[in-house]
Design an enzyme around this catalytic site. Structure first.
Site, PDB file in Angstrom:
ATOM      1  N   HIS A 389       3.299   2.245 -32.739  1.00 53.29           N
ATOM      2  CA  HIS A 389       3.012   2.321 -31.302  1.00 53.29           C
ATOM      3  C   HIS A 389       3.719   1.246 -30.490  1.00 53.29           C
ATOM      4  O   HIS A 389       3.412   1.073 -29.304  1.00 53.29           O
ATOM      5  CB  HIS A 389       1.514   2.186 -31.033  1.00 53.29           C
ATOM      6  CG  HIS A 389       0.683   3.292 -31.600  1.00 53.29           C
ATOM      7  ND1 HIS A 389       0.297   4.391 -30.868  1.00 53.29           N
ATOM      8  CD2 HIS A 389       0.174   3.471 -32.843  1.00 53.29           C
ATOM      9  CE1 HIS A 389      -0.430   5.194 -31.632  1.00 53.29           C
ATOM     10  NE2 HIS A 389      -0.521   4.655 -32.844  1.00 53.29           N
ATOM     11  N   LYS A 580      -4.167   0.166 -16.040  1.00 55.94           N
ATOM     12  CA  LYS A 580      -3.782   0.047 -17.454  1.00 55.94           C
ATOM     13  C   LYS A 580      -3.999  -1.402 -17.854  1.00 55.94           C
ATOM     14  O   LYS A 580      -4.299  -2.238 -16.991  1.00 55.94           O
ATOM     15  CB  LYS A 580      -2.320   0.447 -17.653  1.00 55.94           C
ATOM     16  CG  LYS A 580      -1.325  -0.244 -16.682  1.00 55.94           C
ATOM     17  CD  LYS A 580       0.104   0.249 -16.869  1.00 55.94           C
ATOM     18  CE  LYS A 580       0.372   1.587 -16.246  1.00 55.94           C
ATOM     19  NZ  LYS A 580       1.045   2.513 -17.142  1.00 55.94           N
ATOM     20  N   ARG A 581      -3.877  -1.714 -19.143  1.00 57.43           N
ATOM     21  CA  ARG A 581      -3.961  -3.114 -19.543  1.00 57.43           C
ATOM     22  C   ARG A 581      -2.920  -3.941 -18.792  1.00 57.43           C
ATOM     23  O   ARG A 581      -1.852  -3.444 -18.447  1.00 57.43           O
ATOM     24  CB  ARG A 581      -3.754  -3.241 -21.061  1.00 57.43           C
ATOM     25  CG  ARG A 581      -4.914  -2.724 -21.871  1.00 57.43           C
ATOM     26  CD  ARG A 581      -6.199  -3.470 -21.529  1.00 57.43           C
ATOM     27  NE  ARG A 581      -6.129  -4.818 -22.038  1.00 57.43           N
ATOM     28  CZ  ARG A 581      -6.681  -5.225 -23.179  1.00 57.43           C
ATOM     29  NH1 ARG A 581      -7.392  -4.389 -23.903  1.00 57.43           N
ATOM     30  NH2 ARG A 581      -6.552  -6.466 -23.575  1.00 57.43           N
ATOM     31  N   LYS A 586       4.502  -4.138 -18.527  1.00 50.45           N
ATOM     32  CA  LYS A 586       4.046  -3.015 -17.701  1.00 50.45           C
ATOM     33  C   LYS A 586       4.329  -3.246 -16.222  1.00 50.45           C
ATOM     34  O   LYS A 586       4.219  -2.354 -15.395  1.00 50.45           O
ATOM     35  CB  LYS A 586       2.547  -2.766 -17.920  1.00 50.45           C
ATOM     36  CG  LYS A 586       2.212  -2.312 -19.352  1.00 50.45           C
ATOM     37  CD  LYS A 586       0.713  -2.090 -19.515  1.00 50.45           C
ATOM     38  CE  LYS A 586       0.289  -1.810 -20.950  1.00 50.45           C
ATOM     39  NZ  LYS A 586       0.611  -0.458 -21.411  1.00 50.45           N
ATOM     40  N   THR A 688       0.002   7.051 -21.838  1.00 51.82           N
ATOM     41  CA  THR A 688      -0.797   8.271 -21.845  1.00 51.82           C
ATOM     42  C   THR A 688      -1.509   8.432 -20.505  1.00 51.82           C
ATOM     43  O   THR A 688      -1.841   9.548 -20.112  1.00 51.82           O
ATOM     44  CB  THR A 688      -1.831   8.248 -22.986  1.00 51.82           C
ATOM     45  OG1 THR A 688      -2.450   6.954 -23.019  1.00 51.82           O
ATOM     46  CG2 THR A 688      -1.188   8.524 -24.316  1.00 51.82           C
ATOM     47  N   LYS A 692      -2.356  11.775 -17.920  1.00 54.30           N
ATOM     48  CA  LYS A 692      -3.635  12.110 -17.271  1.00 54.30           C
ATOM     49  C   LYS A 692      -3.430  12.315 -15.770  1.00 54.30           C
ATOM     50  O   LYS A 692      -3.967  13.245 -15.171  1.00 54.30           O
ATOM     51  CB  LYS A 692      -4.669  10.998 -17.520  1.00 54.30           C
ATOM     52  CG  LYS A 692      -5.063  10.873 -18.979  1.00 54.30           C
ATOM     53  CD  LYS A 692      -5.727   9.538 -19.316  1.00 54.30           C
ATOM     54  CE  LYS A 692      -5.641   9.287 -20.815  1.00 54.30           C
ATOM     55  NZ  LYS A 692      -5.982   7.895 -21.186  1.00 54.30           N
TER      56      LYS A 692
HETATM   57  C1  26Q Z   1      -3.417  -6.319 -33.620  1.00 57.31           C
HETATM   58  C2  26Q Z   1      -3.714  -7.413 -34.413  1.00 57.31           C
HETATM   59  C3  26Q Z   1      -4.718  -8.291 -34.057  1.00 57.31           C
HETATM   60  C4  26Q Z   1      -5.451  -8.043 -32.906  1.00 57.31           C
HETATM   61  C5  26Q Z   1      -5.151  -6.941 -32.113  1.00 57.31           C
HETATM   62  C6  26Q Z   1      -4.124  -6.082 -32.471  1.00 57.31           C
HETATM   63  C7  26Q Z   1      -3.795  -4.924 -31.614  1.00 57.31           C
HETATM   64  C8  26Q Z   1      -4.801  -4.142 -31.069  1.00 57.31           C
HETATM   65  C9  26Q Z   1      -4.487  -3.063 -30.266  1.00 57.31           C
HETATM   66  C10 26Q Z   1      -2.488  -4.573 -31.362  1.00 57.31           C
HETATM   67  C11 26Q Z   1      -2.173  -3.483 -30.564  1.00 57.31           C
HETATM   68  C12 26Q Z   1      -3.187  -2.721 -30.012  1.00 57.31           C
HETATM   69  C13 26Q Z   1      -2.952  -1.563 -29.142  1.00 57.31           C
HETATM   70  C14 26Q Z   1      -1.773  -1.087 -28.836  1.00 57.31           C
HETATM   71  C15 26Q Z   1      -1.610   0.033 -27.921  1.00 57.31           C
HETATM   72  O1  26Q Z   1      -2.545   0.470 -27.273  1.00 57.31           O
HETATM   73  N1  26Q Z   1      -0.401   0.579 -27.811  1.00 57.31           N
HETATM   74  C16 26Q Z   1      -0.153   1.695 -26.924  1.00 57.31           C
HETATM   75  O2  26Q Z   1      -0.354   2.885 -27.674  1.00 57.31           O
HETATM   76  C17 26Q Z   1      -0.310   4.023 -26.829  1.00 57.31           C
HETATM   77  C18 26Q Z   1      -0.626   5.240 -27.678  1.00 57.31           C
HETATM   78  O3  26Q Z   1       0.448   5.527 -28.516  1.00 57.31           O
HETATM   79  C19 26Q Z   1       1.043   4.137 -26.155  1.00 57.31           C
HETATM   80  O4  26Q Z   1       0.992   5.199 -25.235  1.00 57.31           O
HETATM   81  C20 26Q Z   1       1.403   2.850 -25.422  1.00 57.31           C
HETATM   82  O5  26Q Z   1       2.727   2.928 -24.936  1.00 57.31           O
HETATM   83  C21 26Q Z   1       1.255   1.666 -26.360  1.00 57.31           C
HETATM   84  O6  26Q Z   1       1.472   0.461 -25.663  1.00 57.31           O
END
Ligand code: 26Q
Length: 844
Positions: A389, A580-581, A586, A688, A692
């Site tokens: 991702h 979004k985050r 972004k 995503t 929406k």
């Molecule tokens: C990893 C290790 C330790 C702590 C946290 C994490 C962690 C947690 C969540 C790393 C990444 C995430 C989330 C990532 C994320 O949401 N990525 C998004 O995924 C979407 C679905 O595929 C995409 O549409 C977005 O582009 C992408 O940023």
């Protein structure tokens, strides 16, 4: 769905019983074991019964009404749920396990009613209680078990898997505290605990007959057995119980109810007893705490925060418990014969977060089930599939070897063995190339050697996919190019999608009704049928109705903004939204710079042809991400200056919505007219939210990044506001970037910032933001894209002046959004990955 046969039903009941004996754990006293209902009462009867017998008070409050209704709806699902389980346990089709550290479900009631076709019955049942369904729904806490895109994707996928009748189980963690609650204090983000379980979770069922035990710490020892075979034991471990809590996932009116199985960590009684006998009672209680900490809280970072030991424990806990659960199901049916395992099971890894499942499956097959290495490896790499991702190198997960050595010594042994054998292949492919070996090794050498989880995931999987066309292409041409050269057949694209049930039918019932009146019902099961709307873009009456629905939805969004932000949004103005985050890539900052630009123009009296707009921004910052938090503060201060100036009010309003979450998005996306998808090209894997908004008839202003590219392709370039550098241009960090030339417009914006106008009583606080804009090597290319962005915004404004054209473009956006239904995406996962017959693959 195929009707399960009677004999099959009986067989499974026996298996159930056997399993509960095999894993012989007794029910805990504080949780009643809930039995599926045999002959269900109708919803209203069940509801009255729950109200009467579950609740302690005489007078029911709305929250209690919600609880009783949720229990009744769950009850309606029990028979279908059990039948689905029984049918799937016959193994007529492959079973998919979707492993994810996050499932961002939001609320369940509305979606479940929709999918079960119970909405009308529910409304009837509520009538005597003088409470609306909407009011009732508002009492459900969001299940916020995820950060953002990746977690919500997992939730949309579950909805689609059930709806297109696939036997898919979601495996995740039942965090006691989900995503933190965001509050604002003087414009600064303040994090609070998410107490989503405080009033109980009416949807879950504690499954005491499926408890497994997960080992940690200890040491490994090997010995030669009587057949001369080397065996390994992982000894002296501290074991933690994994207790499953199941949530029902109902398909769209098709009789299937799948399961989301969320694991909770509990201290094992054995372990306590030993300690107790040694007389160290307090130690034992303290360790109990340690065990239960594992599932206490969701890590609130949406890009990886490396090296946190508790996070690794969560990952292994989820992976091991889920694999054991699947192996228990498989052996209950097939015994010790693993020859069919890879044709009966597949595991989809949602990013590298659960990728420790690869060596853990090896361990279970080798040490517990007695397979030899080659057989075990063959199985492992034909059941694991990995979804990536992110392209940001800093977000790739690495774990210190030392940490694994301590926490998971047997797993580390196995990773070394996997790496040794795999590097032989690399050496064979690139003879004498030591650099290649170093670059591709699963172990990164250095002062503190690390395990590269993405490499482990690639080496152990039969499929590696990105989440949008551009992203998948960049994966093979850059980040994973070495692997692509070695194993090109591994790599594929699966462009993300979103659930049309939640994001159109449930979130936007008025638009759904209008669409059905116009083109019939076929779109409800096949969203690509929405293209029929294109035939109505010249129909004046339809355009008017379309506009009216948007207007009503804008009113609902404005009410939310009024309530949460105390800002008045004018319904005649353009609703321009970025939620979004918060992340530098972004580029919320780019949006804010444009707002400052508009604000400056207004103060200068340069308002001729200016289209009035309401700008809404929302999103959470990772608690440790200082720059993201400063961007929130800046947005809040900017909003304050704008909204308190009567000169500005006719042209511009701005609000920062606190605590953006799934439920907020259900109100936001139907009421949005302009969707901001403005990441630096090449940085957003897919996005995503963009889908929406499009589905709900918003127009997009965006860069050629992630799924924006495919959105623009689907709707046509004339119905999309494009700006900015391409991914290729961004990647060519060139010398001209060193001495950036700022346009007069940007210089004005910077000057206004530097004057301290937005931080009159807080001198200097925005200096890091000014520095970021002026940075000669700004990797997010704010200054480089600013003019192009303002140009595109002018085009937006000019288009908005012609109301009819805008509505036609809006209709075309919804019409072209069918491709972004997660049903389409899941159909591709099913055909290309999950059910695909694998061809013999000798070079691995
Ligand atoms: C990893 C290790 C330790 C702590 C946290 C994490 C962690 C947690 C969540 C790393 C990444 C995430 C989330 C990532 C994320 O949401 N990525 C998004 O995924 C979407 C679905 O595929 C995409 O549409 C977005 O582009 C992408 O940023």
């Amino acid at each position: 769905m195929a009707k399960p046969r009677e004999s099959a039903l009986k067989g499974e009941l026996k298996n159930d019983l056997k399993q509960s004996l095999d894993h012989g754990s007794k029910p805990k006293a504080d949780h009643a074991l809930e039995e599926p209902c045999e002959d269900c009462d109708s919803l209203d009867v069940s509801f009255e019964r729950h109200l009467r017998y579950d609740l302690s008070r005489e007078q029911s409050q709305s929250g209690e009404l919600f609880n009783a209704m949720a229990r009744s709806v769950k009850e309606q699902m029990f028979d279908l749920w059990r039948k689905t389980r029984l049918a799937d346990s016959q193994y007529e089709t492959k079973k998919v396990s979707y492993l994810s550290l996050e499932f961002l479900l939001g609320r369940t009631l509305g979606n479940a009613l929709l999918n079960l076709d119970l909405t009308e019955q529910c409304k009837q049942a509520l009538k005597p209680h003088a409470v609306s369904l909407e009011e009732l729904e508002s009492h459900e806490h969001d299940a916020g078990l995820g950060n953002g895109g990746l977690g919500r994707l997992a939730a949309c996928f579950l909805d689609s898997c059930a709806s297109i009748d696939l036997a898919v189980t979601g495996y995740g963690i039942r965090y006691q505290y989900g995503m933190f609650v965001q509050k604002m204090d003087n414009g600064y983000q303040v994090e609070g605990p998410d107490l989503w379980l405080r009033d109980g979770n009416p949807w879950e069922v504690r499954m005491v007959n499926r408890i497994v035990s997960v080992p940690f710490f200890g040491s490994t020892k090997s010995y030669i057995d009587k057949d001369g075979k080397r065996n390994f034991v992982w000894q002296g471990t501290q074991d933690v119980l994994a207790v499953p809590y199941d949530m029902p996932i109902a398909g769209y009116r098709n009789g299937r109810v799948n399961t989301l199985r969320l694991w909770r960590a509990e201290a094992s009684d054995d372990f306590d007893l030993t300690e107790f006998n040694e007389g160290d009672y307090t130690e034992a209680v303290a360790r109990k705490n340690l065990a239960e900490q594992i599932t206490m809280v969701l890590y609130p970072n949406d890009s990886s925060e490396n090296g946190k030991e508790l996070r690794l424990r969560q990952q292994f806990f989820l992976s091991s418990a889920s694999l054991q659960d699947v192996l228990n199901q498989y052996t209950a049916k097939h015994g010790k014969d693993f020859s069919q395992f890879s044709s009966k099971h597949v595991f989809q890894l949602n990013d590298t977060h659960p990728s420790i499942a690869i060596p853990e499956l090896m361990r279970l097959l080798l040490d517990v089930h007695g397979l030899d290495w080659d057989k075990a490896w063959d199985i492992t790499r034909s059941v694991m599939a990995y979804t990536n991702h992110t392209l940001l190198p800093e977000a790739l997960e690495r774990w210190p070897v030392r940490m694994l050595q301590h926490m998971l010594p047997r797993i580390l042994d196995i990773i070394y063995e996997i790496n040794g054998r795999y590097l032989e292949r690399v050496a064979h492919r690139w003879p004498g190339d030591a650099n290649k070996l170093r670059a591709m090794s699963i172990i990164e050498e250095g002062d503190e050697p690390q395990v590269r989880m993405a490499y482990l995931a690639i080496v152990g999987s039969f499929s590696v996919n990105g989440v949008a066309a551009l992203h998948s292409q960049l994966l093979t041409s850059t980040l994973f190019n070495d692997f692509y050269q070695m194993w090109p057949q591994l790599f594929n694209n699966k462009t993300n999608g979103v659930s049309p049930r939640r994001w159109l039918m449930h979130a936007n019932p008025d638009l759904s009704t209008l669409i059905t009146k116009a083109i019939g019902t076929s779109w409800q099961r096949d969203l690509t049928q929405l293209t029929s709307l294109n035939g109505l873009t010249q129909d004046k009456a339809f355009i008017k109705q379309w506009q009216q629905v948007k207007f009503d939805n804008k009113a609902k969004l404005a009410a939310l903004v009024a309530q949460e932000c105390e800002v008045e949004f004018d319904l005649s103005m353009l609703f321009d939204v970025q939620v979004k985050r918060i992340h530098e890539y972004k580029r919320q900052l780019l949006n804010l710079l444009h707002v400052v630009h508009l604000y400056g123009r207004i103060l200068d009296g340069d308002v001729k042809d200016m289209v009035p707009r309401c700008v809404l921004m929302g999103g959470k910052a990772a608690p440790g991400y200082a720059m993201a938090k400063l961007i929130i503060k800046f947005a809040n201060n900017l909003a304050h200056m704008i909204n308190s100036d009567p000169r500005v009010k006719p042209y511009l309003r701005m609000a920062y919505l606190p605590n953006y979450n799934v439920s907020a998005m259900e109100v936001i996306c139907p009421g949005t007219e302009l969707s901001e998808q403005i990441s630096t090209a090449g940085k957003e894997a897919s996005g995503t939210g963009n889908m929406k908004f499009m589905m709900n008839g918003a127009l997009t202003i965006g860069t050629l990044d992630g799924a924006n590219i495919e959105i623009r392709e689907q709707v046509g370039p004339d119905n999309f506001f494009l700006f900015g550098l391409s991914a290729e241009q961004v990647a060519q960090a060139n010398d001209t970037q060193e001495n950036q030339i700022f346009s007069p417009a940007l210089l004005k914006v910077i000057a206004l910032l530097k004057s301290g106008h937005f931080n009159l009583v807080e001198p200097g606080i925005f200096d890091p933001i000014i520095a970021a804009i002026e940075a000669p090597k700004d990797q997010w290319r704010l200054a480089a894209d600013f003019d192009s962005y303002c140009q595109a915004q002018l085009q937006v404004a000019n288009t908005y002046l012609d109301k009819e054209t805008w509505q036609q473009m809006s209709i075309r956006n919804t019409a072209a959004s069918g491709r972004f239904s997660s049903d389409v995406t899941i159909g591709q996962y099913r055909d290309d990955i999950w059910m695909a017959k694998k061809t013999a693959n000798n070079n691995r």
